[in-house]
Design a protein around this motif. Structure first.
Motif: not given
Length: 535
Positions: A66-95
């Motif tokens: 929810h915060y750009k400041y948080f994003d900036d701090c995280i990106d400063e700590a892990l700044p490289n292209e291969d530091d992250w994966y971005t996922h689309q959430r695929i979530s289910y309920v078993r019922l």
């Protein structure tokens, strides 16, 4: 006499403590130090590694902000292209033997017909009752019934939330809900049932980031490395044995004392009161309720099953398994489990029988992370929790009885979830001001005990804003106005608007905007690896 004296002492190197330290380091004003009894930073957002090489976060954590400041701090700590994966959430309920897309209340169409009828009947009754309602729900259970009806309450919301919180929904307040629970639209639900359709992704974490290596804990290790080493004290040397509020000192296990003018502490506030020896505060904290969390990991040899696919995390409201949530942790990063070339022996088959061979063999491997809650109202058979969890995986068709288990993990966290109980606000409105009057800022998931601002981004900013309040008199928006900060996604507009809306409460003319980067070098925006999947 203190051995060390600082203007601001920070206890705890989880997200909240590291947020405070980052901001204090940026301000370049007061002297400060951060201490933690653990050698490795991260707190409740750390990551463990099994002897076989499987990674497990200490609970289900993903990065969304929810915060750009948080994003900036995280990106400063892990700044490289291969530091992250971005996922689309695929979530289910078993019922009822089926997998329904999350959130269930928007996907009643996936349930058997009998449950569909119960849910729609309840939704219609709730919609009609809402027209004449003149008061607010008195607890979470009443909120569920008013918002979704008795059908959804009985089919999913009551049993699932009891499994999560380890208390009945009648013992929880509903002010914490915000963006965490989706209120269904009756017309859309009925339309989807008639057309046999499902609703799309909902919520602030419909997409999320995950570090490529070292799990969630790797983020906070990297953030800690951006701080001056001489201002950190981790491990046995950083273990606190006493907090003397009158003398403004903290005594360490080594016997050393650190003097402070202001203290930002992220330890659980009930444990803080005990360490202070303040019986009035100890008595107050007795009104706070929490549940413990068991995190269980299962490493399996073989290709990921087709029915698992790219699923992220899954919810389980029924009694055929002890866990309320399962995360397919191997889907978050290929580095969360050993490479397929690694040879591991089979411990046993999922049904408990011995394997045909005890010789180490190659993979591939995949892994599941499970969470089980415990409280005085919901006891757990700790001696058999691993066995029961694996049987639960078989019962819910997550794994087969003959699957080869090559690694297991189990860790219990006494303080797992800070329960938004009916009594919570009455305690916190007395407790936190009493501490602050003693120059103690109790912040964080269990420091300020507000689950609605207990995610990693919230927790980090609780520390940042505590530091800003100490140095600049700025309002702590995340602590005091959870609905406001949760209503602003990925933007710092809340700081500008907040300075106008809340400046009277701050006693200052404006809030610091924190426009500049967390360090002297401006972090840049980097492309991230993206993993997208469709249902």
């Amino acid at each position: 006499m203190a051995d060390i004296n600082v203007d601001v002492l920070v206890i705890g190197a989880g997200p909240t403590g590291l947020g405070a330290a980052k901001r204090l380091n940026q301000i370049d004003g007061p002297s400060w130090m951060i201490i933690d009894s653990n050698e490795t930073p991260g707190g409740l957002a750390s990551t463990d590694v099994t002897p076989e090489g499987f990674l497990y976060d200490v609970g289900g954590h993903v990065i969304f902000s929810h915060y750009k400041y948080f994003d900036d701090c995280i990106d400063e700590a892990l700044p490289n292209e291969d530091d992250w994966y971005t996922h689309q959430r695929i979530s289910y309920v078993r019922l009822k033997g089926v997998w329904a897309p999350y959130p269930l209340q928007n996907n009643v169409s996936m349930l058997p017909k009998e449950e569909q009828v119960k849910c729609i009947d309840g939704l219609i009754d709730a919609a009609l009752a809402a027209r004449t309602a003149t008061d607010k729900p008195k607890d979470f259970d009443e909120w569920i019934v008013r918002s979704m009806g008795v059908g959804l309450a009985d089919v999913f919301m009551r049993p699932y939330n009891y499994k999560v919180w380890a208390v009945p929904t009648t013992k929880m307040q509903c002010a914490w809900l915000g963006e965490r629970v989706a209120a269904p639209d009756v017309k859309t639900v009925v339309k989807n049932v008639l057309l046999n359709k499902v609703a799309g992704n909902w919520g602030p974490n419909a997409t999320f980031r995950f570090p490529a290596r070292d799990g969630t804990g790797g983020i906070w290790i990297a953030v800690a490395k951006t701080l001056p080493k001489e201002k950190t004290l981790f491990g046995k040397e950083g273990a606190v044995t006493k907090v003397d509020a009158d003398a403004h000192t903290v005594t360490l296990k080594s016997g050393k004392k650190i003097g402070y003018k202001k203290l930002i502490t992220t330890m659980a506030v009930d444990q803080l009161a005990e360490q202070m020896g303040d019986q009035e505060l100890v008595s107050l904290t007795k009104g706070l309720f929490y549940s413990s969390t068991h995190v269980i990991g299962v490493g399996i040899r073989g290709a990921r099953p087709e029915n698992i696919g790219d699923k992220c995390w899954l919810y389980f409201p029924e009694n055929d398994c002890p866990f309320y949530r399962a995360t397919i942790f191997s889907n978050y990063s290929p580095y969360n489990q050993p490479d397929k070339s690694v040879k591991l022996p089979t411990k046993y088959l999922a049904n408990g029988s011995k394997p045909a061979s005890s010789e180490p063999q190659e993979g591939p491997y995949w892994s599941i992370m499970l969470e089980v809650s415990e409280s005085s109202m919901k006891p757990v058979d700790q001696a058999n929790i691993l066995r029961d969890s694996i049987q639960g995986l078989i019962n819910t068709e997550m794994i087969k009885p003959t699957d080869e288990i090559v690694s297991t993990y189990h860790r219990r966290f006494d303080h797992g979830y800070p329960t938004p109980s009916l009594e919570r606000e009455g305690v916190l409105t007395q407790l936190l001001p009493k501490l602050q009057a003693k120059d103690i800022y109790s912040r964080g998931r269990f420091g300020s005990w507000r689950y609605e601002v207990g995610n990693q981004d919230h927790s980090f900013m609780l520390g940042v804003e505590a530091a800003d309040n100490i140095v600049n008199g700025a309002v702590e928006l995340t602590l005091n106005y959870p609905d406001f900060v949760n209503g602003r996604k990925n933007t710092e507009r809340r700081l500008v608007e907040g300075s106008q809306i809340f400046k009277k409460a701050a006693g200052t003319t404006e809030l610091p905007t924190r426009d500049r980067a967390p360090s002297k070098s401006q972090p840049t925006t980097h492309a991230r690896k993206t993993s997208k999947s469709t249902n």
